[in-house]
Design a protein around this motif. Structure first.
Motif, PDB file in Angstrom:
ATOM      1  N   GLU A 534       8.333   5.638 -16.223  1.00  0.00           N
ATOM      2  CA  GLU A 534       7.187   5.973 -15.386  1.00  0.00           C
ATOM      3  C   GLU A 534       6.368   4.723 -15.079  1.00  0.00           C
ATOM      4  O   GLU A 534       5.143   4.761 -15.058  1.00  0.00           O
ATOM      5  CB  GLU A 534       6.320   7.033 -16.067  1.00  0.00           C
ATOM      6  CG  GLU A 534       7.019   8.380 -16.237  1.00  0.00           C
ATOM      7  CD  GLU A 534       6.130   9.403 -16.923  1.00  0.00           C
ATOM      8  OE1 GLU A 534       5.614   9.099 -18.009  1.00  0.00           O
ATOM      9  OE2 GLU A 534       5.954  10.495 -16.364  1.00  0.00           O
ATOM     10  N   ARG A 535       7.076   3.634 -14.841  1.00  0.00           N
ATOM     11  CA  ARG A 535       6.394   2.373 -14.578  1.00  0.00           C
ATOM     12  C   ARG A 535       5.484   2.451 -13.353  1.00  0.00           C
ATOM     13  O   ARG A 535       4.508   1.715 -13.250  1.00  0.00           O
ATOM     14  CB  ARG A 535       7.425   1.254 -14.366  1.00  0.00           C
ATOM     15  CG  ARG A 535       8.095   0.769 -15.641  1.00  0.00           C
ATOM     16  CD  ARG A 535       7.122   0.029 -16.542  1.00  0.00           C
ATOM     17  NE  ARG A 535       6.562  -1.176 -15.943  1.00  0.00           N
ATOM     18  CZ  ARG A 535       5.555  -1.863 -16.461  1.00  0.00           C
ATOM     19  NH1 ARG A 535       4.978  -1.448 -17.570  1.00  0.00           N
ATOM     20  NH2 ARG A 535       5.118  -2.953 -15.868  1.00  0.00           N
ATOM     21  N   TRP A 536       5.791   3.372 -12.421  1.00  0.00           N
ATOM     22  CA  TRP A 536       4.961   3.485 -11.231  1.00  0.00           C
ATOM     23  C   TRP A 536       3.525   3.864 -11.598  1.00  0.00           C
ATOM     24  O   TRP A 536       2.575   3.479 -10.901  1.00  0.00           O
ATOM     25  CB  TRP A 536       5.538   4.523 -10.271  1.00  0.00           C
ATOM     26  CG  TRP A 536       5.538   5.930 -10.790  1.00  0.00           C
ATOM     27  CD1 TRP A 536       6.491   6.549 -11.522  1.00  0.00           C
ATOM     28  CD2 TRP A 536       4.490   6.893 -10.614  1.00  0.00           C
ATOM     29  NE1 TRP A 536       6.125   7.834 -11.826  1.00  0.00           N
ATOM     30  CE2 TRP A 536       4.904   8.085 -11.273  1.00  0.00           C
ATOM     31  CE3 TRP A 536       3.261   6.879  -9.971  1.00  0.00           C
ATOM     32  CZ2 TRP A 536       4.120   9.233 -11.303  1.00  0.00           C
ATOM     33  CZ3 TRP A 536       2.474   8.030 -10.002  1.00  0.00           C
ATOM     34  CH2 TRP A 536       2.914   9.184 -10.657  1.00  0.00           C
ATOM     35  N   LYS A 537       3.375   4.579 -12.742  1.00  0.00           N
ATOM     36  CA  LYS A 537       2.021   4.933 -13.176  1.00  0.00           C
ATOM     37  C   LYS A 537       1.273   3.699 -13.681  1.00  0.00           C
ATOM     38  O   LYS A 537       0.056   3.585 -13.507  1.00  0.00           O
ATOM     39  CB  LYS A 537       2.087   6.007 -14.260  1.00  0.00           C
ATOM     40  CG  LYS A 537       2.584   7.353 -13.754  1.00  0.00           C
ATOM     41  CD  LYS A 537       2.504   8.423 -14.838  1.00  0.00           C
ATOM     42  CE  LYS A 537       2.961   9.781 -14.316  1.00  0.00           C
ATOM     43  NZ  LYS A 537       2.899  10.834 -15.350  1.00  0.00           N
ATOM     44  N   VAL A 538       2.011   2.797 -14.305  1.00  0.00           N
ATOM     45  CA  VAL A 538       1.390   1.549 -14.740  1.00  0.00           C
ATOM     46  C   VAL A 538       0.956   0.734 -13.526  1.00  0.00           C
ATOM     47  O   VAL A 538      -0.153   0.187 -13.481  1.00  0.00           O
ATOM     48  CB  VAL A 538       2.360   0.734 -15.610  1.00  0.00           C
ATOM     49  CG1 VAL A 538       1.753  -0.628 -15.949  1.00  0.00           C
ATOM     50  CG2 VAL A 538       2.688   1.492 -16.886  1.00  0.00           C
ATOM     51  N   PHE A 539       1.845   0.664 -12.523  1.00  0.00           N
ATOM     52  CA  PHE A 539       1.494  -0.068 -11.303  1.00  0.00           C
ATOM     53  C   PHE A 539       0.267   0.555 -10.640  1.00  0.00           C
ATOM     54  O   PHE A 539      -0.616  -0.159 -10.140  1.00  0.00           O
ATOM     55  CB  PHE A 539       2.668  -0.071 -10.325  1.00  0.00           C
ATOM     56  CG  PHE A 539       3.888  -0.799 -10.837  1.00  0.00           C
ATOM     57  CD1 PHE A 539       3.755  -1.916 -11.639  1.00  0.00           C
ATOM     58  CD2 PHE A 539       5.167  -0.355 -10.525  1.00  0.00           C
ATOM     59  CE1 PHE A 539       4.870  -2.591 -12.128  1.00  0.00           C
ATOM     60  CE2 PHE A 539       6.293  -1.020 -11.003  1.00  0.00           C
ATOM     61  CZ  PHE A 539       6.143  -2.143 -11.810  1.00  0.00           C
ATOM     62  N   ALA A 540       0.197   1.874 -10.634  1.00  0.00           N
ATOM     63  CA  ALA A 540      -0.957   2.558 -10.047  1.00  0.00           C
ATOM     64  C   ALA A 540      -2.231   2.225 -10.813  1.00  0.00           C
ATOM     65  O   ALA A 540      -3.294   1.989 -10.215  1.00  0.00           O
ATOM     66  CB  ALA A 540      -0.721   4.070 -10.028  1.00  0.00           C
ATOM     67  N   ALA A 541      -2.131   2.190 -12.150  1.00  0.00           N
ATOM     68  CA  ALA A 541      -3.290   1.847 -12.973  1.00  0.00           C
ATOM     69  C   ALA A 541      -3.742   0.418 -12.691  1.00  0.00           C
ATOM     70  O   ALA A 541      -4.941   0.137 -12.605  1.00  0.00           O
ATOM     71  CB  ALA A 541      -2.953   2.021 -14.455  1.00  0.00           C
ATOM     72  N   GLN A 542      -2.776  -0.497 -12.550  1.00  0.00           N
ATOM     73  CA  GLN A 542      -3.132  -1.883 -12.256  1.00  0.00           C
ATOM     74  C   GLN A 542      -3.781  -2.000 -10.881  1.00  0.00           C
ATOM     75  O   GLN A 542      -4.750  -2.752 -10.701  1.00  0.00           O
ATOM     76  CB  GLN A 542      -1.882  -2.754 -12.338  1.00  0.00           C
ATOM     77  CG  GLN A 542      -1.347  -2.929 -13.754  1.00  0.00           C
ATOM     78  CD  GLN A 542      -0.076  -3.757 -13.799  1.00  0.00           C
ATOM     79  OE1 GLN A 542       0.716  -3.762 -12.856  1.00  0.00           O
ATOM     80  NE2 GLN A 542       0.145  -4.446 -14.902  1.00  0.00           N
ATOM     81  N   ARG A 543      -3.239  -1.259  -9.907  1.00  0.00           N
ATOM     82  CA  ARG A 543      -3.823  -1.286  -8.564  1.00  0.00           C
ATOM     83  C   ARG A 543      -5.269  -0.793  -8.614  1.00  0.00           C
ATOM     84  O   ARG A 543      -6.165  -1.423  -8.041  1.00  0.00           O
ATOM     85  CB  ARG A 543      -2.988  -0.416  -7.626  1.00  0.00           C
ATOM     86  CG  ARG A 543      -3.568  -0.301  -6.224  1.00  0.00           C
ATOM     87  CD  ARG A 543      -2.703   0.593  -5.342  1.00  0.00           C
ATOM     88  NE  ARG A 543      -2.592   1.939  -5.878  1.00  0.00           N
ATOM     89  CZ  ARG A 543      -3.524   2.872  -5.742  1.00  0.00           C
ATOM     90  NH1 ARG A 543      -4.651   2.604  -5.103  1.00  0.00           N
ATOM     91  NH2 ARG A 543      -3.347   4.085  -6.245  1.00  0.00           N
ATOM     92  N   MET A 544      -5.508   0.326  -9.316  1.00  0.00           N
ATOM     93  CA  MET A 544      -6.875   0.848  -9.428  1.00  0.00           C
ATOM     94  C   MET A 544      -7.759  -0.101 -10.222  1.00  0.00           C
ATOM     95  O   MET A 544      -8.962  -0.218  -9.952  1.00  0.00           O
ATOM     96  CB  MET A 544      -6.853   2.226 -10.071  1.00  0.00           C
ATOM     97  CG  MET A 544      -6.300   3.309  -9.161  1.00  0.00           C
ATOM     98  SD  MET A 544      -6.474   4.980  -9.854  1.00  0.00           S
ATOM     99  CE  MET A 544      -5.109   4.981 -11.022  1.00  0.00           C
ATOM    100  N   GLY A 545      -7.161  -0.798 -11.197  1.00  0.00           N
ATOM    101  CA  GLY A 545      -7.938  -1.763 -11.967  1.00  0.00           C
ATOM    102  C   GLY A 545      -8.476  -2.882 -11.102  1.00  0.00           C
ATOM    103  O   GLY A 545      -9.558  -3.431 -11.362  1.00  0.00           O
ATOM    104  N   GLY A 546      -7.744  -3.238 -10.054  1.00  0.00           N
ATOM    105  CA  GLY A 546      -8.210  -4.268  -9.136  1.00  0.00           C
ATOM    106  C   GLY A 546      -9.244  -3.756  -8.159  1.00  0.00           C
ATOM    107  O   GLY A 546     -10.234  -4.439  -7.866  1.00  0.00           O
ATOM    108  N   ASN A 547      -9.022  -2.534  -7.632  1.00  0.00           N
ATOM    109  CA  ASN A 547      -9.926  -2.083  -6.568  1.00  0.00           C
ATOM    110  C   ASN A 547     -11.132  -1.289  -7.067  1.00  0.00           C
ATOM    111  O   ASN A 547     -12.136  -1.178  -6.371  1.00  0.00           O
ATOM    112  CB  ASN A 547      -9.161  -1.288  -5.494  1.00  0.00           C
ATOM    113  CG  ASN A 547      -8.641   0.051  -5.982  1.00  0.00           C
ATOM    114  OD1 ASN A 547      -9.333   0.791  -6.657  1.00  0.00           O
ATOM    115  ND2 ASN A 547      -7.414   0.388  -5.620  1.00  0.00           N
ATOM    116  N   PHE A 548     -11.064  -0.731  -8.292  1.00  0.00           N
ATOM    117  CA  PHE A 548     -12.208   0.051  -8.777  1.00  0.00           C
ATOM    118  C   PHE A 548     -13.511  -0.746  -8.812  1.00  0.00           C
ATOM    119  O   PHE A 548     -14.549  -0.269  -8.312  1.00  0.00           O
ATOM    120  CB  PHE A 548     -11.931   0.643 -10.162  1.00  0.00           C
ATOM    121  CG  PHE A 548     -13.168   1.200 -10.813  1.00  0.00           C
ATOM    122  CD1 PHE A 548     -13.665   2.437 -10.457  1.00  0.00           C
ATOM    123  CD2 PHE A 548     -13.874   0.456 -11.760  1.00  0.00           C
ATOM    124  CE1 PHE A 548     -14.820   2.940 -11.041  1.00  0.00           C
ATOM    125  CE2 PHE A 548     -15.027   0.949 -12.343  1.00  0.00           C
ATOM    126  CZ  PHE A 548     -15.501   2.197 -11.978  1.00  0.00           C
TER     127      PHE A 548
END
Length: 641
Positions: A534-548
């Motif tokens: 489920e690496r896509w969830k990690v990528f999603a978390a990283q993406r949100m970590g940048g834009n949040f």
């Protein structure tokens, strides 16, 4: 059998609920118990309040609408007693509504109060009985809970079960569709008084945790210095409402209906037959089987799939336009007139912490979604009278300014300091020297010119980076290949190395800490303990970590400005009506001066101190929203008169 068993279980649950009613719960049903409630409330330093509402047989939704529903009663808790005060139950008491509020209204408007989902209760008391609980609203435990954990359920009973170990009763399970005014008073007491008691206990529990860590102290400051003033402001805004032109909306809807019909005829002509255009199966068959258009998305006829092939056949742009017009009708021109209350106004429900990022949401109707690209829809919203005007003040590119600040990106900071157009700056960068900034500025409005194309791409990339847009989404948006989109992103980061460094640091922080924060200490907890598959969830978390931090920071700057304006707006008889992304729409007297508007604008600009300047744009709309006039001409005309 199941229904019968369920009814038996419900009856037993209610019997036990009544039997176990605590002795400090009091049903206010006569002058003696009303006097007791009055004296206890008068001695309290803080109270919790909650109301119980109901609709009618022909309008059950009135239970959620203070303009059309009724209040069955309300509960008030102190730290020693919990009262339920019936108002409109079928089971009558010796008290009238007038008598109840004659005794309790002065107290309710004086004692600081706490509620769970305060906008609901405050609006009901204000609209139905003219009781002002807004000015004394001290805390909303739903907002306090959001600040503690934005990812969980924020229902009062769920919070109390998980945090206080005080299991609660679910309204639907207890009462089903039974209107609250039909519930026996002994049951109503046990249920309603328990709600406000739990609210006050939840408030004390959360406040008790604030002093335990420095980050929680920042959260406390955020809640009480920013979130609660904003909450109070928008309860007032929603109650005030905004005038709406129903007649013009009906005419516009008829126009859109004609457009829809004409587009449908053109589509049927190209198809060679009439089909149900709202049927994905029928449309997919015509597009990909009969017309043999490229099927890139397994038969999908969604907007994203159709945009990929819109250059392949003239029917595709027509279908997209047909859907867009239909959506305008469904969301606005056909729907908005039904949201108009008896006062001729629309009263939206702003949820000041509706998104996990801390951003506003809005409903009934969602005025945030009203498109600026179709100004005729915004024109339906009017000034409240001939002596009032609408004024909008909008933060200019605030998310990009927050990004420049957070990333300490010198190229962006210098561009903002010099007043350069950020999109043209980025366009010159991604053109790889083909065009200078001056070239882009010169030709940015020239259709078909390569410089204009670069600027269009730059605008999408600038905002796309803030929202974590990847190469795939950028390719779809710009209608280019994924490889070309990746090249643009690479060039962007090469030209803005500070942004690349910031994004990398945020991704690492997410993986290390599991959360990120914005400028004000607002947290976003992101789950990264995901299995490899489920690496896509990690990528999603990283993406949100940048834009949040960017989205939340920009949103909280607007909220800080709203809090700062709390004492300033009354000086000029100005009221906030709507919040739309980074814009506030104000109701102002027609005689407002340029100096007064400059004071409001500068207050918004000075709400935060970033590494780059913060700017706001002011637009004057004398009669209708987005029907703006030149500000200088407007004030010069007033001076001449």
């Amino acid at each position: 059998m199941w229904a019968e068993l369920n009814e038996r279980n419900k009856a037993e649950t209610l019997r036990v609920l009544v039997e176990n009613t605590p002795t400090h719960y009091v049903l206010v049903r006569d002058d003696q118990t009303l006097t007791q409630a009055h004296d206890v409330i008068a001695a309290a330093d803080i109270i919790a309040i909650d109301c119980e509402t109901f609709g009618s047989a022909d309008n059950p939704d009135g239970a959620l609408d203070p303009w059309s529903g009724n209040m069955a009663g309300f509960s008030v808790s102190t730290r020693d007693y919990s009262f339920y005060i019936p108002l409109n139950h079928d089971e009558r008491t010796k008290l009238t509504e007038a008598r109840v509020f004659e005794r309790l209204k002065p107290l309710l408007e004086r004692i600081p109060n706490v509620m769970h989902n305060a906008p609901f209760d405050c609006k009901w008391f204000a609209v139905k009985y003219g009781v002002n609980l807004i000015d004394t609203l001290h805390a909303d435990t739903r907002i306090m809970a959001m600040a503690f954990d934005e990812n969980r359920s924020h229902r009062l009973k769920d919070l109390c079960t998980d945090w206080l170990r005080m299991p609660g009763d679910n309204f639907d399970q207890l009462f089903g569709r039974t209107p609250f005014n039909q519930i026996p008073l002994d049951v109503a007491l046990a249920y309603a008084a328990g709600d406000t008691e739990k609210t006050l206990k939840l408030y004390d529990w959360i406040r008790g945790h604030y002093g335990k860590r420095d980050d929680l102290k920042r959260i406390e400051q955020l809640v009480f210095n920013v979130e609660m003033p904003v909450c109070r402001q928008f309860i007032r805004s929603d109650i005030r409402g905004i005038r709406f032109d129903t007649e013009m909306a009906n005419a516009l809807d008829a126009q859109f209906e004609r457009e829809e019909s004409e587009l449908q005829t053109q589509i049927y002509t190209l198809l060679g037959e009439d089909i149900n255009l709202n049927s994905p199966v029928q449309l997919s068959r015509k597009l990909f089987t009969d017309l043999k258009l490229p099927d890139n998305d397994n038969g999908s006829t969604g907007v994203r799939a159709l945009k990929r092939i819109k250059k392949e056949h003239p029917i595709v742009p027509l279908i997209l336009e047909y859907r867009a017009v239909g959506k305008l009708r469904q969301a606005f021109t056909s729907k908005l007139p039904h949201n108009v209350k008896s006062d001729g106004k629309i009263h939206p429900w702003h949820n000041t912490w509706g998104a996990a990022t801390g951003r506003f949401t809005c409903s009934n109707p969602n005025t945030q979604q009203i498109p600026a690209k179709r100004p005729e829809i915004r024109h339906l919203f009017m000034a409240s009278g001939p002596d009032r005007i609408l004024v909008s003040i909008d933060y200019s590119q605030i998310e990009l300014r927050v990004l420049a600040h957070m990333a300490n990106e010198t190229v962006l900071i210098e561009a903002f300091e010099q007043g350069r157009d950020i999109h043209s700056t980025t366009a010159a960068l991604i053109s790889k020297g083909a065009y200078t900034y001056e070239d882009i500025e010169r030709y940015k409005d020239t259709d078909g010119h390569a410089a204009a194309k670069f600027r269009k791409q730059a605008k999408i990339v600038n905002f796309g980076i803030v929202y974590g847009m990847g190469a795939g989404k950028l390719a779809d948006t710009l209608e280019i290949t994924k490889a070309d989109a990746q090249t643009i992103i690479d060039d962007y980061f090469r030209g803005y190395p500070g942004i690349k460094r910031y994004m990398d640091e945020q991704h690492a922080k997410v993986m290390r800490d599991g959360f990120v924060t914005d400028l004000y200490g607002r947290k976003r907890r992101l789950h990264t303990d995901i299995k490899a598959k489920e690496r896509w969830k990690v990528f999603a978390a990283q993406r949100m970590g940048g834009n949040f931090p960017i989205q939340a920071g920009a949103g909280t700057i607007l909220k800080q400005a709203i809090a700062d304006l709390e004492l300033i707006l009354p000086q000029y008889d100005v009221f906030i009506l709507l919040q739309v992304h980074d814009e506030l729409l104000f109701d102002c007297p027609r005689t407002i001066t340029a100096t007064a508007l400059d004071h409001i604008r500068s207050t918004m600009e000075n709400a935060v101190n970033l590494r780059c300047p913060v700017r706001c744009d002011v637009e004057i709309n004398p009669e209708r929203w987005l029907k703006k006039v030149d500000a200088d001409a407007w004030f010069n005309e007033d001076e001449n008169e």
